[in-house]
Scaffold this motif. Structure first.
Motif, PDB file in Angstrom:
ATOM      1  N   ASN A 177      48.770   6.370 -51.799  1.00 18.31           N
ATOM      2  CA  ASN A 177      47.946   6.616 -52.972  1.00 18.31           C
ATOM      3  C   ASN A 177      47.502   5.335 -53.664  1.00 18.31           C
ATOM      4  OD1 ASN A 177      47.611   9.627 -53.920  1.00 18.31           O
ATOM      5  ND2 ASN A 177      49.656   9.485 -53.020  1.00 18.31           N
ATOM      6  N   ARG A 178      48.171   4.221 -53.392  1.00 17.50           N
ATOM      7  CA  ARG A 178      47.858   2.971 -54.096  1.00 17.50           C
ATOM      8  C   ARG A 178      47.178   1.924 -53.230  1.00 17.50           C
ATOM      9  NH1 ARG A 178      50.523   2.291 -59.103  1.00 17.50           N
ATOM     10  NH2 ARG A 178      52.116   3.843 -59.561  1.00 17.50           N
ATOM     11  N   ILE A 179      47.211   2.052 -51.929  1.00 14.29           N
ATOM     12  CA  ILE A 179      46.669   1.021 -51.059  1.00 14.29           C
ATOM     13  C   ILE A 179      45.145   1.049 -51.084  1.00 14.29           C
ATOM     14  CG2 ILE A 179      46.499   2.330 -48.920  1.00 14.29           C
ATOM     15  CD1 ILE A 179      47.996  -1.198 -49.293  1.00 14.29           C
ATOM     16  N   SER A 180      44.519  -0.116 -50.917  1.00 14.06           N
ATOM     17  CA  SER A 180      43.064  -0.199 -50.877  1.00 14.06           C
ATOM     18  C   SER A 180      42.563  -0.009 -49.456  1.00 14.06           C
ATOM     19  CB  SER A 180      42.596  -1.556 -51.403  1.00 14.06           C
ATOM     20  OG  SER A 180      41.198  -1.710 -51.200  1.00 14.06           O
ATOM     21  N   CYS A 188      44.263   7.261 -50.159  1.00 11.03           N
ATOM     22  CA  CYS A 188      43.740   7.887 -48.945  1.00 11.03           C
ATOM     23  C   CYS A 188      42.743   9.003 -49.247  1.00 11.03           C
ATOM     24  CB  CYS A 188      44.890   8.407 -48.085  1.00 11.03           C
ATOM     25  SG  CYS A 188      45.997   9.561 -48.937  1.00 11.03           S
ATOM     26  N   THR A 189      42.917   9.714 -50.366  1.00 12.14           N
ATOM     27  CA  THR A 189      41.993  10.794 -50.690  1.00 12.14           C
ATOM     28  C   THR A 189      40.612  10.242 -51.001  1.00 12.14           C
ATOM     29  OG1 THR A 189      43.785  12.176 -51.523  1.00 12.14           O
ATOM     30  CG2 THR A 189      41.566  12.728 -52.246  1.00 12.14           C
ATOM     31  N   PRO A 199      37.177  16.519 -47.606  1.00 10.77           N
ATOM     32  CA  PRO A 199      38.527  16.519 -48.185  1.00 10.77           C
ATOM     33  C   PRO A 199      39.536  15.914 -47.226  1.00 10.77           C
ATOM     34  CG  PRO A 199      37.523  18.712 -48.286  1.00 10.77           C
ATOM     35  CD  PRO A 199      36.652  17.875 -47.436  1.00 10.77           C
ATOM     36  N   LEU A 200      40.614  15.397 -47.774  1.00  7.25           N
ATOM     37  CA  LEU A 200      41.639  14.744 -46.971  1.00  7.25           C
ATOM     38  C   LEU A 200      42.191  15.669 -45.895  1.00  7.25           C
ATOM     39  CD1 LEU A 200      43.292  12.094 -46.768  1.00  7.25           C
ATOM     40  CD2 LEU A 200      44.951  13.133 -48.318  1.00  7.25           C
ATOM     41  N   HIS A 201      42.404  16.948 -46.255  1.00 11.00           N
ATOM     42  CA  HIS A 201      43.045  17.854 -45.299  1.00 11.00           C
ATOM     43  C   HIS A 201      42.133  18.242 -44.133  1.00 11.00           C
ATOM     44  CE1 HIS A 201      40.721  21.186 -47.011  1.00 11.00           C
ATOM     45  NE2 HIS A 201      41.093  20.768 -48.209  1.00 11.00           N
ATOM     46  N   ASP A 202      40.848  17.874 -44.200  1.00 10.92           N
ATOM     47  CA  ASP A 202      39.927  18.195 -43.107  1.00 10.92           C
ATOM     48  C   ASP A 202      39.776  17.056 -42.100  1.00 10.92           C
ATOM     49  OD1 ASP A 202      39.462  20.693 -44.085  1.00 10.92           O
ATOM     50  OD2 ASP A 202      37.514  20.243 -44.985  1.00 10.92           O
ATOM     51  N   LEU A 203      40.509  15.958 -42.275  1.00  7.74           N
ATOM     52  CA  LEU A 203      40.376  14.826 -41.363  1.00  7.74           C
ATOM     53  C   LEU A 203      40.873  15.183 -39.963  1.00  7.74           C
ATOM     54  CD1 LEU A 203      41.556  11.776 -43.527  1.00  7.74           C
ATOM     55  CD2 LEU A 203      39.211  12.495 -43.036  1.00  7.74           C
ATOM     56  N   THR A 204      40.163  14.693 -38.967  1.00 11.03           N
ATOM     57  CA  THR A 204      40.604  14.843 -37.581  1.00 11.03           C
ATOM     58  C   THR A 204      41.574  13.718 -37.236  1.00 11.03           C
ATOM     59  OG1 THR A 204      38.841  13.452 -36.700  1.00 11.03           O
ATOM     60  CG2 THR A 204      38.330  15.793 -37.037  1.00 11.03           C
ATOM     61  N   LEU A 211      41.280   5.576 -40.705  1.00  8.22           N
ATOM     62  CA  LEU A 211      41.726   5.255 -42.054  1.00  8.22           C
ATOM     63  C   LEU A 211      42.994   4.416 -42.035  1.00  8.22           C
ATOM     64  CD1 LEU A 211      41.238   8.363 -44.384  1.00  8.22           C
ATOM     65  CD2 LEU A 211      39.778   6.388 -44.057  1.00  8.22           C
ATOM     66  N   ALA A 212      43.946   4.805 -41.205  1.00  8.92           N
ATOM     67  CA  ALA A 212      45.237   4.110 -41.176  1.00  8.92           C
ATOM     68  C   ALA A 212      45.095   2.646 -40.815  1.00  8.92           C
ATOM     69  CB  ALA A 212      46.174   4.807 -40.185  1.00  8.92           C
TER      70      ALA A 212
END
Length: 680
Positions: A177-180, A188-189, A199-204, A211-212
């Motif tokens: 939640n805090r990382i850029s 991440c959201t 939305p975050l929950h729709d990511l494949t 993202l990671a």
């Protein structure tokens, strides 16, 4: 027989024990220090307070309008609990950043040893050993912390304390939640929305891996500017996930082949003037989501109407327009457009719905409303004749828009046809500008701050600047039959109770006059844009030199306000309220009628309908009706009926007798009543 001597170089048993004891004490002291030291190091201050959250403005249905920057200049979404973060993103993050995250206490000695070896063999830094907890401590400390060995040791101790005090799950939640993730996106959201507009929950899995990989180098790996580098990093993340056994070979292959479609999204930029105005009305929202009253579909539609109508008027020097739509039952602002285009270089960022402009005749209905409240009626006769008023600044001589005078006119005709002289005479009879100023201030107009003498009788003609949204709200009071309800732009703001300012009867009569196409005939004709195929009230306004156009319109359900003009104040080419702002207001009302349905305001049961002679304002009894060559219907409160017409009101041919003050007018070309009158 003597004992053999000990070897000359063997230490005595007592000395060996002393060394072992010292080593044990040193080891114990170091171990104790290793466990105690983290508690002696303070955690970064940023971790002790909630992370700043960007305010997110949404329409009344939740659709996004705009996401602001937080106090650190980032776009950060509301906090997302670990349980709501996709497992794929969690695994991808751990796989690439800290494979042994769940098994160490904040520092990974095994990874550190491997990094030292790899870097030594390569002769340069090729890998790091920072754990997720260490990166969290580093991020929270900010860019001001120097990058040296002391800082590294401090981050290691803080990482150990974080894991021991918070546990692994919270450390991971705080990190995600805090990382850029770059592009002014924190958390991440925000990254999911900002990169993929989803939305975050729709990511494949492929998108999770992308993202990671970004926090390692948000600028170097920016997928909008360096897509190849970002994709190379994504493949590396997927390989790590496969090595850890978190994705199958099939899932790995599928993720590699999935095309990454980036959709840059910074929370939108819809209804920019409405959001900017809402931002000036602070509202505590722990979630960071601020719900406006704006209707996203209607907002888009009104913007389209303004664009189309201004294209039609471009040749006549009409540069901008603003519009407001209010839901009468609630006071909610459903649409607010401040200019033709927010990005226009000729003042597009100016909010025409808020910047005060001269309203012209749009203030007249409130003068006549006060007259009805004082006992006047729609049949009251007002002498629309030349008149002069001595003021502190000289002699004031009001004139009608077309330069003509109309003689004896009923209040209905004076308002419907927007006659200036009649309005000024009425305000003078009521007591002057102070009476109207107080009335308008009570209705919520906040710009009338000068003494009443500053405005004088010209106040009824709109010589004082007002705000479109406030005047639209004042007109909504007429649509509510005299009940005032403050306009509202934030859906969760406290709702004020309606407050009765005027009687239902007088307010309805004013509304009825403003919808009466016959009452408009003298000035606007029978086929103006103000005449719609369904009941609707209209009032236009034009400032001097054609600098400002106004139209206010309403039905029982909605009130629409429109301003048109130029922000640099240069005049339009002969464009009045009925030709500039009125077509925009009419188009918006047609849209509302077509898509949502509109009705007319319910008439108070106490009102009575009677026939009158519009030349005298007297009631026509049945026996005199044949003698009156002109008549029309009017609504009255039972306690305010006009006098009955008498036979003495007419000559033998049925002409109405008028007072001597009309003598000169009756002989002039302005006499529109022709031979139906005679002056005593």
């Amino acid at each position: 027989m003597s004992q053999p001597a000990p070897p000359p170089h063997s230490p005595a048993p007592s000395a060996l024990r002393r060394w072992i004891r010292r080593l044990a004490l040193l080891t114990g002291a170091l171990a104790l220090a290793w466990w105690i030291a983290p508690w002696l190091v303070p955690l970064p201050a940023a971790l002790k307070v909630p992370r700043p959250t960007s305010a997110r403005y949404v329409a009344r249905d939740g659709s996004p309008l705009r996401q602001m920057l937080d106090e650190t200049g980032q776009r950060s979404s509301p906090w997302t609990p670990l349980a709501e973060i996709p497992q794929g993103l969690i695994q991808a993050t751990i796989a690439v950043e800290d494979q042994r995250f769940w098994h160490h206490g904040g520092m990974d000695w095994r990874a550190l040893t491997r990094a030292v070896r790899d870097n030594f063999q390569a002769g340069r830094v090729v890998s790091g050993a920072s754990t997720i907890a260490q990166q969290l401590a580093k991020t929270a400390a900010g860019a001001d912390r120097p990058r040296n060995l002391t800082s590294k040791i401090l981050e290691s101790l803080q990482a150990r304390r974080l894991v021991r005090e918070w546990g692994h799950s919270r450390v991971l939640e705080e990190y995600l939640n805090r990382i850029s993730y770059g592009n002014l996106m924190t958390g991440c959201t925000a990254a999911a929305e900002g990169l993929f507009h989803k939305p975050l929950h729709d990511l494949t899995p492929a998108e999770c891996a992308l993202l990671a990989g970004l926090p390692q180098g948000p600028t170097r790996l920016n997928p909008f500017h360096h897509p190849a580098a970002a994709q190379t990093r994504q493949r590396h993340v997927l390989e790590r996930m496969r090595e850890e056994g978190w994705i199958t070979e099939e899932a790995y292959t599928l993720a590699l082949t999935q095309p990454l479609v980036y959709q840059r999204f910074h929370g939108g930029f819809a209804a920019p003037h409405g959001v900017a105005l809402a931002e000036q009305q602070p509202l505590d929202s722990p979630s960071g989501i601020i719900r406006t009253t704006l209707d996203a579909h209607l907002q888009d539609a009104v913007e389209g109407v303004i664009h189309n109508e201004l294209a039609r008027l471009a040749a006549r020097e009409v540069g901008h327009a603003a519009a407001v739509v209010i839901e009468n039952a609630t006071g909610d602002v459903l649409a607010l457009v401040g200019s033709r285009d927010f990005h226009a270089l000729d003042g597009g960022q100016i909010n025409g719905a808020w910047v005060p402009h001269s309203p012209g005749s749009a203030l007249k209905p409130f003068t006549y409303l006060l007259a009805l409240e004082a006992g006047w009626t729609g049949a009251s006769i007002i002498p629309d004749l030349p008149i002069s008023f001595v003021t502190d600044t000289g002699v004031y001589r009001p004139e009608n828009y077309d330069g003509r005078c109309y003689g004896p006119v009923t209040l209905r005709t004076a308002l419907g046809s927007s006659l200036n002289i009649s309005a000024v005479r009425t305000l003078d009879a009521l007591g002057g500008a102070a009476v109207l100023q107080e009335n308008l201030q009570t209705l919520g107009l906040t710009t009338l701050t000068e003494p009443a003498t500053h405005y004088g009788l010209g106040l009824t003609l709109g010589n004082a600047p007002v705000r479109l949204v406030e005047l639209t709200s004042a007109y909504a009071t007429l649509a509510r039959r005299g009940q005032m309800l403050p306009w509202r732009l934030l859906l969760d703001a406290p709702r004020a109770a309606p407050r009765r300012l005027f009687s239902a009867e007088t307010s309805w009569i004013i509304a009825d006059i403003l919808r009466d196409n016959q009452a408009r005939l003298l000035t606007f004709g029978a086929h103006s844009p103000l005449h719609l195929p369904f009941p609707a009230a209209f009032k236009t306004g034009t400032s001097s030199s054609y600098r400002d156009n106004w139209t206010l319109a309403f039905t029982a359900e909605f009130t629409v306000g429109v301003w048109a003009g130029n922000f640099d104040r240069h005049p339009m080419q002969g464009v009045s309220g009925v030709t500039g702002a009125a077509p925009i207001a009419a188009a918006v009302l047609r849209l509302l009628h077509r898509e949502r349905g509109t009705t007319w305001i319910q008439r108070p049961a106490s009102l009575q309908k009677h026939r009158i002679d519009p030349r005298t304002g007297h009631l026509l009894p049945p026996e005199l009706a044949p003698r009156a060559t002109l008549s029309r219907s009017e609504w009255f409160q039972p306690e305010h009926l006009p006098d009955l017409a008498q036979p003495s009101d007419y000559d033998d041919t049925g002409r109405a007798w008028l007072p001597p003050e009309y003598a000169a007018w009756s002989r002039s070309p302005d006499n529109w009543l022709g031979g139906s009158i005679v002056v005593r």
